[in-house]
Write a protein that holds these residues in place. Structure first.
Motif, mmCIF file in Angstrom:
data_model
loop_
_atom_site.group_PDB
_atom_site.id
_atom_site.type_symbol
_atom_site.label_atom_id
_atom_site.label_comp_id
_atom_site.label_asym_id
_atom_site.label_seq_id
_atom_site.Cartn_x
_atom_site.Cartn_y
_atom_site.Cartn_z
ATOM 1 N N ALA A 36 0.840 -1.205 0.000
ATOM 2 C CA ALA A 36 0.000 0.000 0.000
ATOM 3 C C ALA A 36 0.871 1.250 0.000
ATOM 4 O O ALA A 36 0.604 2.208 -0.734
ATOM 5 N N ALA A 37 1.940 1.239 0.793
ATOM 6 C CA ALA A 37 2.836 2.398 0.867
ATOM 7 C C ALA A 37 3.528 2.645 -0.470
ATOM 8 O O ALA A 37 3.665 3.791 -0.909
ATOM 9 N N ASP A 42 4.250 5.842 -5.309
ATOM 10 C CA ASP A 42 4.514 5.834 -6.745
ATOM 11 C C ASP A 42 3.288 6.149 -7.597
ATOM 12 O O ASP A 42 3.289 5.890 -8.794
ATOM 13 N N CYS A 43 2.254 6.716 -7.011
ATOM 14 C CA CYS A 43 0.984 6.859 -7.724
ATOM 15 C C CYS A 43 0.978 7.952 -8.784
ATOM 16 O O CYS A 43 0.092 7.979 -9.629
ATOM 17 N N GLY A 44 1.914 8.857 -8.769
ATOM 18 C CA GLY A 44 1.956 9.900 -9.790
ATOM 19 C C GLY A 44 1.077 11.090 -9.451
ATOM 20 O O GLY A 44 0.527 11.202 -8.357
ATOM 21 N N VAL A 45 0.917 11.980 -10.430
ATOM 22 C CA VAL A 45 0.251 13.258 -10.185
ATOM 23 C C VAL A 45 -1.241 13.121 -9.897
ATOM 24 O O VAL A 45 -1.832 13.980 -9.252
ATOM 25 N N VAL A 68 -6.487 3.571 -7.710
ATOM 26 C CA VAL A 68 -7.485 3.233 -6.699
ATOM 27 C C VAL A 68 -6.974 1.996 -5.979
ATOM 28 O O VAL A 68 -6.704 0.979 -6.616
ATOM 29 N N LEU A 69 -6.805 2.091 -4.663
ATOM 30 C CA LEU A 69 -6.313 0.963 -3.874
ATOM 31 C C LEU A 69 -7.489 0.155 -3.349
ATOM 32 O O LEU A 69 -8.258 0.634 -2.517
ATOM 33 N N LEU A 149 -1.983 5.936 6.536
ATOM 34 C CA LEU A 149 -0.869 6.121 5.607
ATOM 35 C C LEU A 149 -1.133 7.406 4.843
ATOM 36 O O LEU A 149 -2.092 7.496 4.079
ATOM 37 N N THR A 150 -0.303 8.416 5.070
ATOM 38 C CA THR A 150 -0.514 9.712 4.430
ATOM 39 C C THR A 150 0.304 9.820 3.143
ATOM 40 O O THR A 150 1.169 8.992 2.869
ATOM 41 N N ALA A 151 0.020 10.844 2.361
ATOM 42 C CA ALA A 151 0.631 11.003 1.042
ATOM 43 C C ALA A 151 2.146 11.108 1.095
ATOM 44 O O ALA A 151 2.824 10.793 0.114
ATOM 45 N N ASP A 152 2.705 11.515 2.241
ATOM 46 C CA ASP A 152 4.159 11.606 2.364
ATOM 47 C C ASP A 152 4.805 10.264 2.685
ATOM 48 O O ASP A 152 6.009 10.180 2.895
#
Length: 200
Positions: A36-37, A42-45, A68-69, A149-152
């Motif tokens: 998930a992390a 690596d999900c991009g813009v 979408v996870l 789990l945050t975007a950072d």
């Protein structure tokens, strides 16, 4: 990120329960917190949004052109404190699965919607309510803590009364991906029901 670089990911069409406004997205099915992390990192813009069992009436948990996870692979019940009335579980656990585990032990979640086929993460993200809303409040009133789990890429322990908890409760997944939650339970005293019928 592409379907070629992520295990168990492919491009697909995503809709809500109402099946309106379908969108195409890279659907990633993490089986571990680390997967998930990686997907979030690596999900991009277009970013990434978590999805449960897809029972939202509208277009929640869609991300046209992004990731979408599908969190249903993270579906473990880690611990039940029978004496204290709490459960620690993954966000992908359905209320149906919690019924199977908790009812034989004399416990259940205090708030349930019209279906048991929603995930704990989805219940928190939408802050669902049931027919007992006037008494028990909404779902997140019974969440003691969650791992987010945050975007950072950081995993944060979030508790009620903090700004991040308040933004996550009903935040539709926009603060991050819920990984686990600890819930306060309600005792179930009997499997029987007493019914009074008054005839006019």
């Amino acid at each position: 990120m592409s379907a070629d670089t992520v295990p168990d990911a492919d491009w697909g069409t995503v809709t809500g329960w109402g099946r309106t406004a379908p969108t195409g997205a890279l659907v990633v099915r993490p089986r571990t917190y680390e997967e998930a992390a990686v997907a979030v990192r690596d999900c991009g813009v277009r970013g990434a949004v978590a999805r449960g069992l897809g029972r939202a009436y509208g277009d929640a948990a869609q991300n046209a052109g992004g990731a979408v996870l599908d969190m249903t692979g993270l579906d473990r019940v880690h611990a039940v404190d029978v004496a204290g009335g709490t459960v620690l579980c993954d966000a992908g656990v359905s209320l149906h699965r919690l019924m199977e585990v908790l009812l034989p032990l004399g416990w259940f979640v205090p708030v349930t919607p019209g279906t048991r086929y929603v995930t704990v993460g989805g219940a928190i993200g939408a802050d669902i309510h049931g027919k007992n809303h006037h008494v028990s409040g909404s779902f997140t009133r019974h969440v003691l803590s969650l791992e987010l789990l945050t975007a950072d890429g950081r995993v944060r322990t979030v508790t009620p009364g903090t700004p991040l908890f308040e933004a996550t409760a009903g935040g539709m997944g926009l603060t991050g991906v819920i990984l686990t939650a600890t819930l306060r339970l309600q005792p179930v005293e009997t499997a029987l029901m007493s019914v009074d019928t008054d005839r006019a």
